[in-house]
Scaffold this active site. Structure first.
Site, PDB file in Angstrom:
ATOM      1  N   GLU A  81       2.635  19.420  35.041  1.00 15.19           N
ATOM      2  CA  GLU A  81       2.391  18.947  36.334  1.00 15.19           C
ATOM      3  C   GLU A  81       2.266  17.304  36.255  1.00 15.19           C
ATOM      4  OE1 GLU A  81       1.691  20.626  38.493  1.00 15.19           O
ATOM      5  OE2 GLU A  81       0.504  22.651  38.170  1.00 15.19           O
ATOM      6  N   HIS A 100      -6.849  17.865  35.272  1.00 12.41           N
ATOM      7  CA  HIS A 100      -6.566  18.995  36.015  1.00 12.41           C
ATOM      8  C   HIS A 100      -7.342  20.143  35.204  1.00 12.41           C
ATOM      9  CE1 HIS A 100      -4.790  22.223  38.099  1.00 12.41           C
ATOM     10  NE2 HIS A 100      -4.009  22.457  37.149  1.00 12.41           N
TER      11      HIS A 100
HETATM   12  P1  13P Z   1       0.802  22.908  31.378  1.00  8.99           P
HETATM   13  O1  13P Z   1       0.640  23.592  30.138  1.00  8.99           O
HETATM   14  O2  13P Z   1       2.393  22.580  31.718  1.00  8.99           O
HETATM   15  O3  13P Z   1       0.007  21.626  31.343  1.00  8.99           O
HETATM   16  O4  13P Z   1       0.411  23.481  32.631  1.00  8.99           O
HETATM   17  C1  13P Z   1      -0.902  24.008  32.626  1.00  8.99           C
HETATM   18  C2  13P Z   1      -1.418  24.168  34.304  1.00  8.99           C
HETATM   19  O5  13P Z   1      -2.548  24.198  34.345  1.00  8.99           O
HETATM   20  C3  13P Z   1      -0.416  24.277  35.279  1.00  8.99           C
HETATM   21  O6  13P Z   1      -1.247  24.065  36.681  1.00  8.99           O
END
Ligand code: 13P
Length: 241
Positions: A81, A100
């Protein structure tokens, strides 16, 4: 390089790991969900890698990217992301950190096509305000950043349709606490509607609270500077563990 820079980076890595683990402990990042970032300095971001449990992540797992999301340092691959994080920093120069996560209540609202667009409790006005819903976008693509662009100038917390939540703040604790607040607001919105008599605040009540909010923020900033070691590194901020 200033002699204190390695210490600043070390501390920021610890902070990113600490808040990642905290998110995991409160159930906001099941599996490998979630990603966090902060401004390391004016040109670089410190970011969580992709595909790692936020409950197990270590300071040494973090990666460094430039403001376009290109990898500069780290043995792991950057979060899928990264475009979303980069978009926030581009639009919001005041932002020092982005979180996030997939907190269950707020994500359920996002999966039901509903933003938190009613101001039901005073705390909402004092903190994140209305939390809008960004239009559907495929996770890990540039679509997510595009869906946020119209909302970012006016909102620090946004629901991602059928996906999760993104929050930003001046510092990592600030962004983290907004995430906690969004989940709390989602929970009480659900229960207030289950009770069948949800009563949104009136416009004049909201106006009064906005004035009170300015005072509250002055006080909370005064408190946090007492209890935190704020390390300013060209816009990056951290707290001591
Ligand atoms: P990542 O492991 O690539 O950070 O992705 C996790 C996630 O929450 C995608 O929305």
């Amino acid at each position: 390089m200033n002699e204190w820079e390695p210490n600043v980076e070390r501390q920021l890595r610890r902070d990113l790991a600490k808040f990642s683990r905290w998110l995991s402990r409160i159930g906001f990042t099941p599996g490998t969900a979630g990603n966090l970032s902060l401004r390391l300095d004016a040109r670089r971001l410190l970011v969580t890698p992709t595909g790692v449990s936020k409950g197990l992540i270590r300071p040494s797992d973090m990666v460094i990217v430039d403001l376009e999301g290109r990898l500069l340092a780290g043995s792991r691959k950057v979060t899928s992301e990264i475009d979303m994080h980069v978009a926030v920093y581009h639009v919001r120069e005041d932002v020092g950190a982005v979180v996030h996560a997939h907190p269950p209540m707020a994500t359920a609202f996002a999966c039901s096509g509903r933003g938190l667009d009613q101001i039901l409790c005073q705390e909402a006005v004092m903190t994140v305000g209305v939390v809008p819903l960004a239009t559907y976008a495929t996770t890990g693509t540039g679509e997510v950043a595009a869906s946020l662009l119209p909302l970012l100038p006016d909102h620090d917390a946004i629901l991602l349709e059928n996906h999760g939540v993104v929050c930003c703040g001046q510092t990592l604790p600030d962004a983290f606490m907004k995430m906690e607040t969004v989940e709390h607001l989602a929970h009480l919105t659900l229960v207030a509607h289950q009770l069948g008599s949800a009563r949104p605040l009136r416009p004049e009540q909201i106006q009064q609270l906005r004035s009170a909010r300015r005072k509250y923020q002055e006080n909370s900033q005064a408190c946090s500077s007492d209890s935190e070691t704020q390390v300013q590194a060209a816009g990056a901020a951290t707290i001591a563990t």
